[in-house]
Write an enzyme that holds these catalytic residues in place. Structure first.
Site, mmCIF file in Angstrom:
data_model
loop_
_atom_site.group_PDB
_atom_site.id
_atom_site.type_symbol
_atom_site.label_atom_id
_atom_site.label_comp_id
_atom_site.label_asym_id
_atom_site.label_seq_id
_atom_site.Cartn_x
_atom_site.Cartn_y
_atom_site.Cartn_z
ATOM 1 N N HIS A 1 0.935 -1.329 -0.039
ATOM 2 C CA HIS A 1 0.176 0.094 0.105
ATOM 3 C C HIS A 1 0.924 1.299 0.194
ATOM 4 O O HIS A 1 1.668 1.366 1.030
ATOM 5 C CB HIS A 1 -0.835 0.059 1.375
ATOM 6 C CG HIS A 1 -2.086 0.926 1.349
ATOM 7 N ND1 HIS A 1 -3.249 0.677 1.415
ATOM 8 C CD2 HIS A 1 -1.930 2.335 1.051
ATOM 9 C CE1 HIS A 1 -4.052 1.638 1.394
ATOM 10 N NE2 HIS A 1 -3.357 2.783 1.038
ATOM 11 N N HIS B 1 -2.174 4.218 11.663
ATOM 12 C CA HIS B 1 -1.344 5.203 11.339
ATOM 13 C C HIS B 1 -1.294 6.091 12.505
ATOM 14 O O HIS B 1 -2.239 6.496 13.163
ATOM 15 C CB HIS B 1 -1.656 5.958 10.048
ATOM 16 C CG HIS B 1 -0.515 6.588 9.713
ATOM 17 N ND1 HIS B 1 0.742 6.175 9.509
ATOM 18 C CD2 HIS B 1 -0.448 8.130 9.110
ATOM 19 C CE1 HIS B 1 1.523 7.382 9.129
ATOM 20 N NE2 HIS B 1 0.602 8.190 8.867
ATOM 21 N N GLU C 1 -3.250 15.995 9.896
ATOM 22 C CA GLU C 1 -4.141 15.654 8.869
ATOM 23 C C GLU C 1 -5.754 15.984 8.934
ATOM 24 O O GLU C 1 -6.219 15.731 9.750
ATOM 25 C CB GLU C 1 -4.169 14.055 8.700
ATOM 26 C CG GLU C 1 -2.635 13.565 8.449
ATOM 27 C CD GLU C 1 -2.784 11.852 8.224
ATOM 28 O OE1 GLU C 1 -3.961 11.587 8.092
ATOM 29 O OE2 GLU C 1 -1.739 11.283 8.046
ATOM 30 N N HIS D 1 -6.975 14.684 12.345
ATOM 31 C CA HIS D 1 -6.214 13.716 13.170
ATOM 32 C C HIS D 1 -4.865 14.467 13.369
ATOM 33 O O HIS D 1 -3.805 14.744 12.696
ATOM 34 C CB HIS D 1 -5.927 12.536 12.320
ATOM 35 C CG HIS D 1 -7.361 11.880 11.944
ATOM 36 N ND1 HIS D 1 -7.518 11.257 10.964
ATOM 37 C CD2 HIS D 1 -8.588 11.499 12.952
ATOM 38 C CE1 HIS D 1 -8.868 10.899 10.834
ATOM 39 N NE2 HIS D 1 -9.254 11.049 12.131
ATOM 40 N N HIS E 1 -5.227 6.772 14.056
ATOM 41 C CA HIS E 1 -6.532 6.957 13.114
ATOM 42 C C HIS E 1 -6.401 5.818 12.250
ATOM 43 O O HIS E 1 -5.189 5.120 11.891
ATOM 44 C CB HIS E 1 -6.498 8.044 12.425
ATOM 45 C CG HIS E 1 -5.439 8.591 11.911
ATOM 46 N ND1 HIS E 1 -4.522 9.227 12.455
ATOM 47 C CD2 HIS E 1 -5.167 8.776 10.571
ATOM 48 C CE1 HIS E 1 -3.579 9.692 11.566
ATOM 49 N NE2 HIS E 1 -3.917 9.305 10.294
#
Length: 441
Positions: free
Chosen positions: A291, A334, A340, A364, A370
């Site tokens: 990813h 994460h 963010e 976040h 999160h």
């Protein structure tokens, strides 16, 4: 109106443009002749220091009916809900989510500037170091009023309703799924024909750039040719009291003049507002396994003095194909040294389909964990890994910054849109650990 608009194509180009009603208005061979054509005044607008390297230098020459200095003194006016006081509220590291911000009530007329509300931010425009995030909710045109930001650049993300923007450089529209950037010092007026709502990323430090592509090569992500800059357009209009509103050191000031500020007949340079259609973004992603980090979806970046670290990135999560093998496809869990702030223009964000709504937002903060909610996780680990079009009919975005964001008093209490149950979306994640598990032979 949209059919009458014309644009110049390309990001950061040295453009030249003149209103066709005055052919030859653009001086040839020199920037500041003794007498400009048509009796115009020459004026330079500098977006960088005079001595900035040529590759980074941004400025434009404007040829206007009256110089912009022709106004009465500025006086302080009420700030409304615009603020850079990051100490209004005590710090709060929790995950935050806002339900859709309210549009103006029926019978209430609110223009774009009156509907501007600061949600969070950090830093200080006086030292040119920091960011601010705003939302706007409006339903009326600004009328005989222009605004400019002396503190930094605005990246505007419409979520509902089309913005009809008149700038000193010409006219442009910004519809949902388009963005526009209006840089420091450029005067503009916003008109709307319907209730409108959107998000704004403001940067104090620098200007937005296209990110370097590195091993991706010459093409991909946001291509320069898809950025559009308005062509010259002017109005020669005498008005007894035209208001010029300046945002200066986080405060609003008003000066009055007797004419429209949109009287530039011709201009040339590389410092001009621009727009971009997010549908033109060409995603690059893994096609085998694993990813990629969300940085692979960066549209524009405002770099800091620290290599590889942005004052702010504008990142989108567009419709794209997921084809990885043996991979957890949603965003991974994460914790981040960046802040963010996410918003959604339309559709349903794949990692939180139920609670994250268009016109709302989430924050976040640094090192606050999160990731996908319980429902998304369960589906992701059981669904067959066949090629899948994800985010179809959806456009979410993120303002990511190296600054630690403080939420304003309006953002916490005034808007009354904080979702107190946000944390619950992760509480049903199960313990799946099995100490007796062994790989199949």
């Amino acid at each position: 109106m949209a059919s009458e608009l014309k644009y110049l194509s390309g990001f950061g180009n040295e453009f030249q443009s003149e209103d066709p009603r005055c052919p030859g208005a653009l001086p040839q061979g020199q920037n500041n002749p003794q007498k400009c054509p048509y009796g115009l005044y020459a004026e330079q607008l500098s977006g960088t220091a005079f001595t900035a390297p040529r590759s980074e230098n941004q400025r434009s020459w404007l040829y206007r009916i009256r110089p912009s200095v022709l106004h009465q003194p500025f006086e302080k006016v009420k700030n409304g809900h615009v603020t850079h006081d990051w100490n209004e509220q005590p710090p709060n590291p929790n995950q935050l989510r806002w339900k859709p911000f309210d549009l103006p009530k029926a019978g209430e007329k609110v223009d774009w500037l009156q509907g501007l509300h600061t949600v969070c931010g950090a830093g200080d425009p006086r030292t040119r170091n920091g960011v601010a995030i705003h939302v706007y909710m409006c339903n009326a045109p600004m009328g005989d009023k222009a605004f400019y930001n002396a503190d930094g650049d605005f990246l505007i993300v419409p979520q509902q309703g089309t913005l009809h923007i008149t700038t000193e450089f010409g006219k442009m529209t910004a519809e949902p799924n388009e963005i526009c950037v209006i840089q420091q010092g450029i005067r503009f007026n916003v008109s709307v024909l319907e209730p409108s709502r959107g998000y704004i990323l403001e940067v104090f430090d620098n200007h937005f750039h296209l990110p370097s592509l590195g091993p991706i090569g010459a093409n991909g992500l946001a291509n320069p040719r898809d950025f559009l800059t308005p062509v010259a357009w002017f109005e020669d209009r005498d008005i007894p009291e035209y208001q010029i509103i300046s945002k200066y050191q986080g405060q609003l000031f008003e000066a009055v003049q007797n004419h429209s500020p949109f009287d530039i007949v011709a201009w040339h340079g590389n410092y001009a507002p621009y727009k971009y259609d997010l549908a033109n973004f060409m995603p690059v992603n893994a096609v085998r396994f694993d990813h990629c980090d969300p940085s692979i979806f960066t549209v524009l970046t405002c770099p800091s003095n620290k290599p590889g670290t942005a004052v702010a990135d504008f990142v989108i999560f567009p419709p794209r194909w997921a084809v990885q093998e043996h991979t957890f496809r949603p965003p991974y869990y994460h914790r981040n040294c960046m802040s963010e702030f996410m918003g959604i223009i339309y559709g349903k964000y794949e990692a939180k389909e139920e609670g994250f709504q268009p016109g709302g937002a989430s924050l976040h903060s640094m090192m606050t964990p999160h990731g996908p909610d319980s429902q998304c996780y369960e589906g992701a680990v059981t669904d067959p890994l066949k090629p899948t079009l994800i985010a179809d009919g959806t456009q979410a975005f993120m303002f990511e910054s190296s600054f630690s964001m403080a939420v304003t008093k309006w953002g916490f209490d005034g808007c009354q849109k904080i979702d107190p149950a946000y944390f619950k979306c992760w509480q049903t994640l199960k313990k799946n650990f099995n100490p007796h598990w062994r790989p199949e032979k």
